[in-house]
Write an enzyme that holds these catalytic residues in place. Structure first.
Site, mmCIF file in Angstrom:
data_model
loop_
_atom_site.group_PDB
_atom_site.id
_atom_site.type_symbol
_atom_site.label_atom_id
_atom_site.label_comp_id
_atom_site.label_asym_id
_atom_site.label_seq_id
_atom_site.Cartn_x
_atom_site.Cartn_y
_atom_site.Cartn_z
ATOM 1 C CD GLU A 165 -103.332 -27.496 11.100
ATOM 2 O OE1 GLU A 165 -104.334 -28.151 10.778
ATOM 3 O OE2 GLU A 165 -102.723 -26.777 10.312
ATOM 4 C CD GLU A 182 -99.471 -27.818 8.171
ATOM 5 O OE1 GLU A 182 -100.543 -27.424 7.658
ATOM 6 O OE2 GLU A 182 -99.394 -28.832 8.877
HETATM 7 O O1 IFM Z 1 -103.588 -30.670 4.774
HETATM 8 C C1 IFM Z 1 -103.710 -29.912 5.932
HETATM 9 C C2 IFM Z 1 -102.747 -30.401 6.996
HETATM 10 O O2 IFM Z 1 -102.945 -31.746 7.304
HETATM 11 C C3 IFM Z 1 -102.918 -29.608 8.271
HETATM 12 N N1 IFM Z 1 -102.881 -28.199 8.007
HETATM 13 C C4 IFM Z 1 -103.667 -27.670 6.936
HETATM 14 C C5 IFM Z 1 -103.410 -28.457 5.665
HETATM 15 C C6 IFM Z 1 -104.251 -27.884 4.510
HETATM 16 O O3 IFM Z 1 -105.599 -27.960 4.804
#
Ligand code: IFM
Length: 441
Positions: free
Chosen positions: A166, A351
């Site tokens: 990210e 994710e």
């Molecule tokens: O917890 C975070 C993760 O570290 C990165 N992506 C989003 C998740 C939820 O906010």
């Protein structure tokens, strides 16, 4: 869940994801201070000033956690290797840190799980933050050294390696909006971090390729920018928001260019000679990781300086994060990415998940909201596959309730509940629902 494993192509992977600082317990094993430790220690940044010192104590309990992954019938585990654990001062290797990841890798493999490593999930050593962190080009070279050190130790056993998690959060959320470490609100710092984090990806790719590593890519977060209404102003604002959140990264990595509408704001602040880096940034990758959670409804804010956009709360059901639940957005991104950016390149949903105020009652956690959320998003991925997107796997975020950055331990994303007083793990109902759906028939 409204799907079965057999609805997906042979070899499709189901897994869960975590990140080092959020679960391990950073006070153990000689890990160095990170910029998150100092950010959290500054009043007002993190709820109750909580940090990752203990987190889920995965450092000592990883066997139990991996057993739960295996018992769920998962195929893969996505985890990150903390830079500050491996190189506490940003440059000197820590044998204990390397041994920990060596042991963890073997433990993952012993359980028949495929290791999906992420190299940078935000554990920047404080010693490098002192030198300006991602605003300083030198951090990119230091990161390359870390990539060499950790890859020499465990690279031979990884199924897949993602360079950065990210980059929008690393650069924009942290240097423009100030919500994540280092908590800056400065356009010049942002422009530099936005470029340097892409270059860090390129540098890591170069180092990994030099070692002959395969299955290397990056994990980007995609935020659906929906125009608030059908005015031209909202359409333009949503387009700019999409360019900042999404296209800045995916376009640089797959095409070697930056969106002109974002350069309109950043150009005066970009580091000299940034154009010369675009070739390294856009070298071929083997997969693209897609993190997807929500959408934002966007309109213009004519009185604000560039970028002059604002988001307006929507009317869809919300998670504990106050994020709208919008599975269609996942379908839209997967099909759009394959159509406009990556073609047939493998995509992984690296994710997707939701936070909820889960409680243990009579030894169990009843979370039908999460079961529905996961089911709806996996079905969106299935539709994207039917429409041509080469999606190869889905990772739930997160395996465990954990340290949710500026929200401390308050927001629970896990499929497994963690009692942060006793550290007891309790699989939630959604864990059992996913287990049943992915069971081999
Ligand atoms: O917890 C975070 C993760 O570290 C990165 N992506 C989003 C998740 C939820 O906010």
């Amino acid at each position: 869940m409204q799907f079965r494993r057999s609805d997906f192509p042979e070899g499709f992977l189901f897994g869960a994801a975590t990140a080092a600082y959020q679960i391990e317990g950073h006070k153990f094993g000689g890990a160095g201070s990170t910029h998150w430790d100092t950010f959290a220690a500054t009043p007002g940044n993190v709820i109750r000033a909580e940090d990752g010192a203990l987190a889920c104590d995965h450092y000592h309990r990883f066997g139990e956690d991996l057993d739960l992954l295996q018992e769920a019938g998962m195929d893969a585990y996505r985890f990150s290797t903390s830079w500050a654990r491996v190189m506490p001062d940003g440059k000197t290797p820590n044998p204990k840190g390397l041994d920990f990841y060596d042991m963890l890798t073997d433990a993952i493999l012993e359980r028949g799980l495929k290791p999906f490593q992420t190299l940078y999930h935000w554990e920047l050593p404080s010693a490098l933050a002192d030198q300006g962190g991602w605003t300083n080009r030198d951090t990119v070279h230091r990161f390359g050294e870390f990539v060499d050190v950790i890859t020499n130790k465990i690279g031979d056993r990884m199924d897949s390696i993602a360079t950065v998690n990210e980059p929008w959060c690393v650069a924009f959320l942290s240097h423009f909006l100030g919500h994540h470490a280092p908590g800056l609100r400065d356009i010049r710092a942002t422009a530099r971090a936005m470029h340097h984090i892409n270059l860090a990806h390129g540098e890591a790719m170069t180092r990994l390729r030099d070692k002959g590593m395969k299955n290397c890519g990056i994990v980007l977060n995609f935020d659906h920018a929906t125009p608030l209404d059908d005015t031209q102003e909202s359409a333009a604002a949503a387009n700019l928001q999409d360019a900042i959140s999404n296209r800045w990264f995916v376009e640089a990595i797959t095409k070697g260019t930056y969106p002109t509408e974002v350069l309109a704001g950043f150009a005066p602040h970009m580091p000299d000679g940034w154009q010369d880096d675009m070739e390294q940034i856009s070298q071929p990758i083997d997969f693209l990781g897609v993190n997807y959670y929500t959408r934002h409804r966007i309109t213009s804010d004519p009185d604000a300086p560039w970028p002059g956009v604002r988001d307006v709360p929507g009317d869809l059901p919300l998670t504990q994060m106050d994020w709208e639940i919008y599975p269609q957005g996942l379908y839209d991104f997967l099909t759009r990415l394959s159509r406009e950016y990556v073609g047939d390149l493998p995509l992984y949903v690296t994710e997707n998940g939701m936070a909820w105020d889960d409680k243990v009652e009579n030894g169990a956690v009843f979370d039908p909201e999460r079961t529905k959320f996961v089911s709806d998003h996996i079905l969106a991925a299935k539709r994207a596959i039917a429409d041509g997107a080469n999606v190869k796997g889905f990772f739930y975020w997160s395996l465990l309730d954990n340290y949710e950055w500026a929200f401390g331990y308050e927001k629970r994303f896990g499929m497994i509940h963690v009692d942060f007083d006793t550290l007891k793990r309790t699989p939630k109902a959604s864990y059992y629902a996913l287990k049943a759906a992915i069971a081999r028939e």
